[in-house]
Scaffold this motif. Sequence first.
Motif, PDB file in Angstrom:
ATOM      1  N   PRO A 185       0.832  -1.210   0.000  1.00 38.04           N
ATOM      2  CA  PRO A 185       0.000   0.000   0.000  1.00 38.04           C
ATOM      3  C   PRO A 185       0.861   1.252   0.000  1.00 38.04           C
ATOM      4  CG  PRO A 185      -0.045  -1.044   2.168  1.00 38.04           C
ATOM      5  CD  PRO A 185       0.725  -1.954   1.269  1.00 38.04           C
ATOM      6  N   LEU A 186       0.623   2.135  -0.969  1.00 38.68           N
ATOM      7  CA  LEU A 186       1.485   3.297  -1.149  1.00 38.68           C
ATOM      8  C   LEU A 186       0.721   4.606  -1.252  1.00 38.68           C
ATOM      9  CD1 LEU A 186       4.037   1.759  -3.680  1.00 38.68           C
ATOM     10  CD2 LEU A 186       4.436   2.262  -1.255  1.00 38.68           C
ATOM     11  N   ALA A 187      -0.556   4.589  -0.907  1.00 35.64           N
ATOM     12  CA  ALA A 187      -1.363   5.811  -0.961  1.00 35.64           C
ATOM     13  C   ALA A 187      -2.404   5.759   0.151  1.00 35.64           C
ATOM     14  CB  ALA A 187      -2.030   5.953  -2.330  1.00 35.64           C
ATOM     15  N   VAL A 188      -3.026   6.907   0.397  1.00 36.70           N
ATOM     16  CA  VAL A 188      -4.031   7.027   1.460  1.00 36.70           C
ATOM     17  C   VAL A 188      -5.287   7.657   0.872  1.00 36.70           C
ATOM     18  CG1 VAL A 188      -4.569   8.005   3.716  1.00 36.70           C
ATOM     19  CG2 VAL A 188      -2.221   7.314   3.202  1.00 36.70           C
ATOM     20  N   TYR A 189      -6.394   6.949   1.005  1.00 32.62           N
ATOM     21  CA  TYR A 189      -7.685   7.368   0.453  1.00 32.62           C
ATOM     22  C   TYR A 189      -8.612   7.801   1.576  1.00 32.62           C
ATOM     23  CZ  TYR A 189     -12.364   6.742  -1.622  1.00 32.62           C
ATOM     24  OH  TYR A 189     -13.660   6.916  -2.029  1.00 32.62           O
ATOM     25  N   ARG A 190      -9.112   9.011   1.494  1.00 31.76           N
ATOM     26  CA  ARG A 190     -10.068   9.489   2.499  1.00 31.76           C
ATOM     27  C   ARG A 190     -11.445   8.920   2.189  1.00 31.76           C
ATOM     28  NH1 ARG A 190      -7.794  13.987   5.291  1.00 31.76           N
ATOM     29  NH2 ARG A 190      -6.021  14.873   4.141  1.00 31.76           N
ATOM     30  N   ALA A 191     -12.007   8.233   3.149  1.00 28.53           N
ATOM     31  CA  ALA A 191     -13.306   7.589   2.953  1.00 28.53           C
ATOM     32  C   ALA A 191     -14.112   7.745   4.228  1.00 28.53           C
ATOM     33  CB  ALA A 191     -13.114   6.125   2.598  1.00 28.53           C
ATOM     34  N   GLY A 192     -15.191   7.002   4.326  1.00 31.99           N
ATOM     35  CA  GLY A 192     -15.996   7.004   5.540  1.00 31.99           C
ATOM     36  C   GLY A 192     -15.417   6.062   6.574  1.00 31.99           C
ATOM     37  N   GLN A 193     -16.120   5.917   7.665  1.00 30.70           N
ATOM     38  CA  GLN A 193     -15.691   4.986   8.701  1.00 30.70           C
ATOM     39  C   GLN A 193     -15.856   3.550   8.205  1.00 30.70           C
ATOM     40  OE1 GLN A 193     -18.005   5.904  12.160  1.00 30.70           O
ATOM     41  NE2 GLN A 193     -16.883   7.781  12.606  1.00 30.70           N
ATOM     42  N   ALA A 194     -15.054   2.656   8.745  1.00 31.51           N
ATOM     43  CA  ALA A 194     -15.165   1.248   8.385  1.00 31.51           C
ATOM     44  C   ALA A 194     -16.579   0.750   8.682  1.00 31.51           C
ATOM     45  CB  ALA A 194     -14.146   0.419   9.163  1.00 31.51           C
ATOM     46  N   GLY A 195     -17.128   0.001   7.730  1.00 30.71           N
ATOM     47  CA  GLY A 195     -18.471  -0.528   7.917  1.00 30.71           C
ATOM     48  C   GLY A 195     -19.563   0.330   7.320  1.00 30.71           C
ATOM     49  N   SER A 196     -19.204   1.520   6.819  1.00 25.08           N
ATOM     50  CA  SER A 196     -20.218   2.400   6.240  1.00 25.08           C
ATOM     51  C   SER A 196     -20.146   2.350   4.725  1.00 25.08           C
ATOM     52  CB  SER A 196     -20.011   3.849   6.710  1.00 25.08           C
ATOM     53  OG  SER A 196     -18.805   4.368   6.202  1.00 25.08           O
ATOM     54  N   LEU A 197     -21.279   2.384   4.088  1.00 29.59           N
ATOM     55  CA  LEU A 197     -21.366   2.436   2.628  1.00 29.59           C
ATOM     56  C   LEU A 197     -22.095   3.715   2.278  1.00 29.59           C
ATOM     57  CD1 LEU A 197     -20.815   0.977  -0.053  1.00 29.59           C
ATOM     58  CD2 LEU A 197     -23.064  -0.064   0.140  1.00 29.59           C
ATOM     59  N   SER A 198     -21.368   4.702   1.778  1.00 32.01           N
ATOM     60  CA  SER A 198     -21.949   6.022   1.558  1.00 32.01           C
ATOM     61  C   SER A 198     -22.975   6.004   0.435  1.00 32.01           C
ATOM     62  CB  SER A 198     -20.852   7.028   1.221  1.00 32.01           C
ATOM     63  OG  SER A 198     -20.296   6.758  -0.051  1.00 32.01           O
ATOM     64  N   SER A 199     -23.877   6.980   0.481  1.00 33.95           N
ATOM     65  CA  SER A 199     -24.875   7.127  -0.579  1.00 33.95           C
ATOM     66  C   SER A 199     -24.195   7.460  -1.901  1.00 33.95           C
ATOM     67  CB  SER A 199     -25.881   8.223  -0.214  1.00 33.95           C
ATOM     68  OG  SER A 199     -25.218   9.467   0.000  1.00 33.95           O
ATOM     69  N   ASN A 200     -23.025   8.131  -1.840  1.00 38.40           N
ATOM     70  CA  ASN A 200     -22.300   8.444  -3.066  1.00 38.40           C
ATOM     71  C   ASN A 200     -21.876   7.176  -3.788  1.00 38.40           C
ATOM     72  OD1 ASN A 200     -22.484  11.191  -2.689  1.00 38.40           O
ATOM     73  ND2 ASN A 200     -20.527  11.367  -1.635  1.00 38.40           N
ATOM     74  N   LYS A 201     -21.418   6.168  -3.007  1.00 35.85           N
ATOM     75  CA  LYS A 201     -21.019   4.907  -3.622  1.00 35.85           C
ATOM     76  C   LYS A 201     -22.211   4.216  -4.265  1.00 35.85           C
ATOM     77  CE  LYS A 201     -16.597   4.680  -2.656  1.00 35.85           C
ATOM     78  NZ  LYS A 201     -15.571   4.652  -3.731  1.00 35.85           N
ATOM     79  N   MET A 202     -23.322   4.185  -3.581  1.00 37.11           N
ATOM     80  CA  MET A 202     -24.500   3.517  -4.133  1.00 37.11           C
ATOM     81  C   MET A 202     -25.052   4.256  -5.340  1.00 37.11           C
ATOM     82  SD  MET A 202     -24.679   0.779  -2.533  1.00 37.11           S
ATOM     83  CE  MET A 202     -26.169   0.226  -3.370  1.00 37.11           C
ATOM     84  N   SER A 203     -24.850   5.581  -5.383  1.00 39.77           N
ATOM     85  CA  SER A 203     -25.356   6.344  -6.524  1.00 39.77           C
ATOM     86  C   SER A 203     -24.581   6.018  -7.803  1.00 39.77           C
ATOM     87  CB  SER A 203     -25.267   7.845  -6.243  1.00 39.77           C
ATOM     88  OG  SER A 203     -23.915   8.291  -6.241  1.00 39.77           O
ATOM     89  N   LEU A 204     -23.411   5.387  -7.655  1.00 40.91           N
ATOM     90  CA  LEU A 204     -22.617   5.042  -8.826  1.00 40.91           C
ATOM     91  C   LEU A 204     -23.185   3.863  -9.604  1.00 40.91           C
ATOM     92  CD1 LEU A 204     -18.970   5.394  -7.455  1.00 40.91           C
ATOM     93  CD2 LEU A 204     -20.232   7.026  -8.865  1.00 40.91           C
TER      94      LEU A 204
END
Length: 257
Positions: A202-221
Amino acid sequence: MPLVSVVMPVYNSVATLGAAVRSVLTQTHGDVELLITDDQSTDGSMDLLREIAAQDERVMPESAPDRGGAGRARNLAIERARGDYVAFLDSDDMWLPEKMEKQLAFAAEGDAPLTFTSYFKVDANYDGESTDWVPNGRVIRAREHVDYRAMLRRDYIGALTAMYDRNVLGTRLMPEMRKRQDYALWLSIMRDGADARGLVEPLAVYRAGQAGSLSSNKMSLVKYNWSLYREHEELSIPQATRALAGSVWQSLRNSRI
């Protein structure tokens, strides 16, 4: 020493922009140009970029002529690229200091003109720098080899880790789509016969939600993935359905990390 053109779209991201830019400028591989397109931000992002560019000539910001979205902003930056490689980083993510050095060595070892790496996930409110990052155990693991058929079932490539070889592929732009342009670009490269290789570290850091959460943005994809499969890749309904099921499963799996 190869020149790497780093493509970064920006829109109202002044809170995270500085850390993202610094993560590129502090790379152990220093031969880079950071091509930034500001998509008509209103929060002072462009002012910050001008300040940074005045201190480091590798930072090359430009304003988009009008609001066109992340895909168009990336393409405007790609069109300015002079590097041997084109790499991607969004303005709310970060690279770890040895990312480019290790990925360039990895790319040189193999015969795949498209490479990517594993990456860490962190909560969106993380306010640290890449140079003081402490591994947190939340890792999206890269698959070691991906071809077009596998990529149709699932997008294995984190855009913040992707890098392609311009000397092999030429200058490749993202399709003009509202979302999922990055996925469409990887597919178009692979459809033309090139496979991708993944570096497991792993060589990068991705800002996301808390572990266990699936954002509405992801589902909208979901609807954008469906459009990609049917209109861009011209898959049949059964093929597109299988591909969509894979992408939804991937989102569910990654959300648990």
